[in-house]
Design an enzyme around this catalytic site. Structure first.
Site, PDB file in Angstrom:
ATOM      1  N   TYR A   1     -50.406   1.003-110.665  1.00  0.00           N
ATOM      2  CA  TYR A   1     -50.676   0.056-109.592  1.00  0.00           C
ATOM      3  C   TYR A   1     -51.996   0.391-108.932  1.00  0.00           C
ATOM      4  O   TYR A   1     -52.427   1.541-108.924  1.00  0.00           O
ATOM      5  CB  TYR A   1     -49.539   0.029-108.563  1.00  0.00           C
ATOM      6  CG  TYR A   1     -49.315   1.339-107.843  1.00  0.00           C
ATOM      7  CD1 TYR A   1     -49.933   1.605-106.616  1.00  0.00           C
ATOM      8  CD2 TYR A   1     -48.493   2.320-108.386  1.00  0.00           C
ATOM      9  CE1 TYR A   1     -49.731   2.814-105.968  1.00  0.00           C
ATOM     10  CE2 TYR A   1     -48.287   3.522-107.736  1.00  0.00           C
ATOM     11  CZ  TYR A   1     -48.908   3.762-106.522  1.00  0.00           C
ATOM     12  OH  TYR A   1     -48.707   4.955-105.881  1.00  0.00           O
TER      13      TYR A   1
ATOM     14  N   SER B   1     -51.092   6.277-109.545  1.00  0.00           N
ATOM     15  CA  SER B   1     -51.840   5.041-109.338  1.00  0.00           C
ATOM     16  C   SER B   1     -53.306   5.211-109.729  1.00  0.00           C
ATOM     17  O   SER B   1     -53.735   6.277-110.139  1.00  0.00           O
ATOM     18  CB  SER B   1     -51.758   4.534-107.897  1.00  0.00           C
ATOM     19  OG  SER B   1     -52.581   5.296-107.035  1.00  0.00           O
TER      20      SER B   1
END
Length: 114
Positions: free
Chosen positions: A58, A25
């Site tokens: 993300y 991420s």
């Protein structure tokens, strides 16, 4: 017809840390995420203006006010510390939307909203 439209953009941010050992991420200070309407876990496209790298991951909310952006996991091989990046999120919509966009300095402070 549904269109895929830009909803959030953090332009000219700077990667503070690249940590290959993390599971994955991009960590972004929560105050910066709030400024453009990003939510924890939202899919983002990250592009490097420095070296041309491009990836999807993300967003993970980091501590507010730090200005620290961390590329984690395999993404840290593509985009490294010190690179200037743009972080974008998109939304499906049947009608036009007005994206929330900011331009940052090298400390990831907001210079202006665009």
């Amino acid at each position: 017809m549904q269109l895929v439209l830009l909803k959030s953009k953090i332009h000219r941010a700077c990667v503070s840390i690249a940590d290959v050992e993390y599971e994955g991420s991009i960590e972004i200070p929560s105050d910066l995420m709030e400024a453009v309407g990003l939510i924890d876990g939202e899919r983002v496209l990250v592009t490097s203006a420095s070296k041309g790298g491009r990836l999807e991951t993300y967003a993970q909310a980091g501590k507010p006010g730090t200005g620290t952006i961390i590329m984690n996991g395999g993404a840290a091989h593509v985009i490294k510390a010190g690179e200037r990046i743009t972080i974008m999120a998109f939304a499906l919509s049947k009608t036009p939307i007005v994206p929330l966009k900011v331009v940052c300095n090298e400390k990831n402070e907001i210079l202006r909203k665009i």
